[in-house]
Design a protein around this motif. Structure first.
Motif, PDB file in Angstrom:
ATOM      1  N   UNK A 316      10.834  23.561  19.610  1.00 40.36           N
ATOM      2  CA  UNK A 316      12.045  23.025  19.226  1.00 40.36           C
ATOM      3  C   UNK A 316      12.917  22.934  20.405  1.00 40.36           C
ATOM      4  N   UNK A 317      13.841  21.828  20.380  1.00 40.67           N
ATOM      5  CA  UNK A 317      14.365  21.675  21.493  1.00 40.67           C
ATOM      6  C   UNK A 317      15.381  22.716  22.021  1.00 40.67           C
ATOM      7  N   UNK A 318      16.112  23.487  20.874  1.00 41.78           N
ATOM      8  CA  UNK A 318      16.859  24.552  21.174  1.00 41.78           C
ATOM      9  C   UNK A 318      16.268  25.736  21.772  1.00 41.78           C
ATOM     10  N   UNK A 319      15.066  25.729  21.314  1.00 39.97           N
ATOM     11  CA  UNK A 319      14.289  27.239  21.890  1.00 39.97           C
ATOM     12  C   UNK A 319      13.872  26.787  23.469  1.00 39.97           C
ATOM     13  N   UNK A 320      13.403  25.338  23.670  1.00 39.95           N
ATOM     14  CA  UNK A 320      13.055  25.087  24.990  1.00 39.95           C
ATOM     15  C   UNK A 320      14.161  25.440  25.951  1.00 39.95           C
ATOM     16  N   UNK A 321      15.460  25.085  25.389  1.00 40.89           N
ATOM     17  CA  UNK A 321      16.736  25.298  26.445  1.00 40.89           C
ATOM     18  C   UNK A 321      16.935  26.759  26.477  1.00 40.89           C
ATOM     19  N   UNK A 322      16.940  27.428  25.459  1.00 42.10           N
ATOM     20  CA  UNK A 322      17.465  28.933  25.339  1.00 42.10           C
ATOM     21  C   UNK A 322      16.392  29.618  26.283  1.00 42.10           C
ATOM     22  N   UNK A 323      14.995  29.401  25.988  1.00 44.08           N
ATOM     23  CA  UNK A 323      13.855  30.359  26.645  1.00 44.08           C
ATOM     24  C   UNK A 323      13.936  29.953  28.102  1.00 44.08           C
ATOM     25  N   UNK A 324      13.915  28.709  28.698  1.00 45.68           N
ATOM     26  CA  UNK A 324      13.723  28.226  29.959  1.00 45.68           C
ATOM     27  C   UNK A 324      15.030  28.631  30.747  1.00 45.68           C
ATOM     28  N   UNK A 325      16.021  28.696  30.280  1.00 43.39           N
ATOM     29  CA  UNK A 325      17.304  29.063  30.834  1.00 43.39           C
ATOM     30  C   UNK A 325      17.239  30.640  31.422  1.00 43.39           C
ATOM     31  N   UNK A 326      16.537  31.506  30.640  1.00 42.26           N
ATOM     32  CA  UNK A 326      16.125  32.808  31.125  1.00 42.26           C
ATOM     33  C   UNK A 326      14.928  32.798  31.872  1.00 42.26           C
ATOM     34  N   UNK A 327      13.861  32.155  31.648  1.00 44.03           N
ATOM     35  CA  UNK A 327      12.632  32.373  32.409  1.00 44.03           C
ATOM     36  C   UNK A 327      12.736  31.756  33.833  1.00 44.03           C
ATOM     37  N   UNK A 328      13.571  30.755  33.914  1.00 49.85           N
ATOM     38  CA  UNK A 328      13.743  30.069  35.400  1.00 49.85           C
ATOM     39  C   UNK A 328      12.872  29.003  35.360  1.00 49.85           C
ATOM     40  N   UNK A 329      12.111  28.581  34.244  1.00 47.01           N
ATOM     41  CA  UNK A 329      11.563  27.232  34.317  1.00 47.01           C
ATOM     42  C   UNK A 329      12.420  25.965  33.866  1.00 47.01           C
ATOM     43  N   UNK A 330      11.711  24.927  33.613  1.00 48.21           N
ATOM     44  CA  UNK A 330      12.417  23.896  32.720  1.00 48.21           C
ATOM     45  C   UNK A 330      11.581  23.462  31.700  1.00 48.21           C
ATOM     46  N   UNK A 331      12.267  22.733  30.792  1.00 49.79           N
ATOM     47  CA  UNK A 331      11.761  22.287  29.284  1.00 49.79           C
ATOM     48  C   UNK A 331      10.551  21.331  29.597  1.00 49.79           C
ATOM     49  N   UNK A 332       9.543  21.697  28.664  1.00 53.07           N
ATOM     50  CA  UNK A 332       8.329  20.922  28.433  1.00 53.07           C
ATOM     51  C   UNK A 332       8.396  19.755  27.947  1.00 53.07           C
ATOM     52  N   UNK A 333       9.642  19.704  27.315  1.00 54.93           N
ATOM     53  CA  UNK A 333       9.991  18.115  26.513  1.00 54.93           C
ATOM     54  C   UNK A 333      11.011  17.394  27.473  1.00 54.93           C
ATOM     55  N   UNK A 334      10.835  16.119  27.358  1.00 56.01           N
ATOM     56  CA  UNK A 334      11.828  15.174  28.385  1.00 56.01           C
ATOM     57  C   UNK A 334      13.182  15.021  27.771  1.00 56.01           C
ATOM     58  N   UNK A 335      13.464  15.409  26.437  1.00 58.86           N
ATOM     59  CA  UNK A 335      14.562  15.162  25.730  1.00 58.86           C
ATOM     60  C   UNK A 335      15.505  16.422  25.597  1.00 58.86           C
ATOM     61  N   UNK A 336      15.439  17.566  26.509  1.00 61.49           N
ATOM     62  CA  UNK A 336      16.280  18.386  26.318  1.00 61.49           C
ATOM     63  C   UNK A 336      17.259  18.421  27.269  1.00 61.49           C
ATOM     64  N   UNK A 337      18.656  18.393  26.837  1.00 61.55           N
ATOM     65  CA  UNK A 337      19.749  18.658  27.757  1.00 61.55           C
ATOM     66  C   UNK A 337      19.734  19.326  28.843  1.00 61.55           C
ATOM     67  N   UNK A 338      20.350  19.245  30.076  1.00 60.47           N
ATOM     68  CA  UNK A 338      20.382  20.241  30.933  1.00 60.47           C
ATOM     69  C   UNK A 338      21.642  21.165  31.233  1.00 60.47           C
ATOM     70  N   UNK A 339      22.415  20.801  29.932  1.00 66.04           N
ATOM     71  CA  UNK A 339      23.923  21.578  30.040  1.00 66.04           C
ATOM     72  C   UNK A 339      23.825  22.824  29.969  1.00 66.04           C
ATOM     73  N   UNK A 340      22.757  23.606  29.363  1.00 62.24           N
ATOM     74  CA  UNK A 340      22.718  25.198  29.411  1.00 62.24           C
ATOM     75  C   UNK A 340      22.323  25.695  30.777  1.00 62.24           C
TER      76      UNK A 340
END
Ligand code: BGC
Length: 409
Positions: A316-340
């Motif tokens: 889910x895009x919201x998880x992809x954002x909230x998880x990766x913000x903490x992990x140091x990685x970037x989303x595995x989907x190409x449609x997740x905004x970089x705002x966070x």
């Protein structure tokens, strides 16, 4: 919130309740904080999380533990895994099928092909990609950089000059842990720094001329130079303890994948203010990636719904954002905004997209995305023995050719 802002994304609901048993190696402070985001998401859906942590950066120990569970006929629901290891397990016929959730949610359209090549086997989705990490980064203490003149190095000579100044300033220039996978992580960056064609020829095509040629001798010479900036207590040190040296100002820089950023954030540090992230000098524009995926195993009907729900939650895009913000990685989907994301995260997202479109995105050798485990381990062995001074650079390049040939069988 984020999810609803994405046109066309519809969350699916497969389960309320049930349990998942999850094998992973996310045991450092930053990693555990990121994992918690997933745990909480599942728990909010009434799904019980059974934790199976197996410490050891890079995941070698986790893979050994997994082998024992599968041999006993009792695999966990989901297992953190990388690249060719996933393909190897798929070949054994023990993995599950995520087709139901992947089709419904249109994963094919939003997950890059470079990841699909590993998350799918025989056309079927078998793993849920959590993120994209990359290995050609350097994490520098802002204070140490300022004391060394303040200029971010953009090529090898400038990098060496920065490390020399840090040495003169009385700190350990390079924080490093002497473990084979960490040595290999440095090697990823050093080889890439000698050219993207060279990286591809050596680690993707396994061309003996590249593995044993003059450029490889130069790569080993650079590794030797890097070794001279590492303190004497490096042997066996965990990667996150090396990050801590930079965080505490005892060391100047660490060459490590962007999971290191998770440690800086966990310690309350901020990019630009407390630390600086740069691509390994000479590799800007190219990316050596690895992607953590949760590989799903065949489970009984009673566990299937929770397993599919976990896969759905991960994508889910919201998880992809909230998880990766903490992990140091970037989303595995190409449609997740970089705002966070912070500046390093934004840079990571941009670099990945650019490298992908310019043909400069390569699987990380050190983290299982360039070659299968047998060949990776053969390379590790030569790199580590050389880093510890057991063989000289010429001999190491020669051994690399033989070791790879033997491992290919
Ligand atoms: C994984 C990261 C992890 C790192 C250190 C890498 O192979 O992809 O998620 O943080 O190892 O444990």
């Amino acid at each position: 919130m984020l999810a609803s802002s994405l046109v066309g994304y519809a969350a699916t609901s497969f389960a309320a309740g049930g349990s998942v048993e999850v094998l992973h190696w996310w045991t450092s402070g930053g990693e555990a904080a990121a994992l918690d985001v997933l745990k909480k998401k599942l728990e909010s859906q009434g799904i019980t999380w059974k934790d199976m942590p197996v410490a050891g950066g890079g995941g070698e120990q986790a893979m050994t533990a997994l082998r024992a569970r599968v041999t006993a006929g009792d695999p966990p629901t989901a297992v953190q895994a990388l690249g060719f290891d996933i393909t190897d397990w798929a070949k054994q016929g023990v993995v599950g099928d995520l087709g139901e959730v992947a089709d419904k949610e249109g994963w094919d359209k939003v997950i890059p092909t470079a990841l699909q090549n590993f998350a799918k086997y025989d056309g079927k989705w078998i793993a849920a990609p959590v993120n994209v990490h990359s290995t050609n980064w350097v994490w520098i203490s802002k204070k140490a950089l300022d004391a060394a003149g303040g200029k971010e190095p953009t090529n090898w000579d400038e990098f060496v000059a920065m490390l020399d100044k840090m040495k003169a300033n009385g700190i350990t220039p390079l924080a490093h842990g002497g473990q084979a996978w960490q040595d290999a992580t440095l090697f990823d960056a050093v080889v890439l720094g000698l050219g993207t064609d060279f990286y591809k020829a050596a680690f993707i095509d396994l061309d003996p001329a590249a593995l044993g040629g003059d450029k490889m001798v130069e790569a080993f010479d650079r590794m030797k130079k890097l070794r001279s900036y590492v303190d004497d207590d490096f042997s066996g040190r965990d990667w996150n303890l090396a990050s801590a040296m930079v965080i505490q100002g005892k060391a100047g820089a660490q060459m490590m994948g962007d999971w290191a950023k998770g440690e800086f954030l966990k310690a309350g540090q901020k990019p630009g203010t407390d630390f600086v992230c740069i691509r390994f000098p000479g590799t800007q524009g190219a990316v050596t990636f690895n992607s953590d995926m949760f590989m799903m195993f065949k489970v009984g009907d009673d566990k299937k719904a929770a397993q599919l729900q976990m896969a759905s939650d991960i994508e889910s895009p919201d998880f992809q954002s909230s998880f990766n913000v903490v992990k140091g990685s970037v989303p595995a989907r190409t449609d997740v905004p970089d705002t966070a994301f912070d500046d390093c995260g934004k840079k990571g997202i941009k670099d990945l997209a650019e490298a992908n479109s310019s043909g400069k995105l390569f699987g990380s050798m050190a983290h299982g995305y360039a070659v299968p485990a047998a060949i990776k381990n053969a390379i590790y062995d030569v790199v580590t023995r050389h880093f510890n001074g057991d063989v000289d650079s010429k001999e190491a390049a020669k051994e690399l050719v033989d070791a790879v040939a033997a491992a290919k069988g």
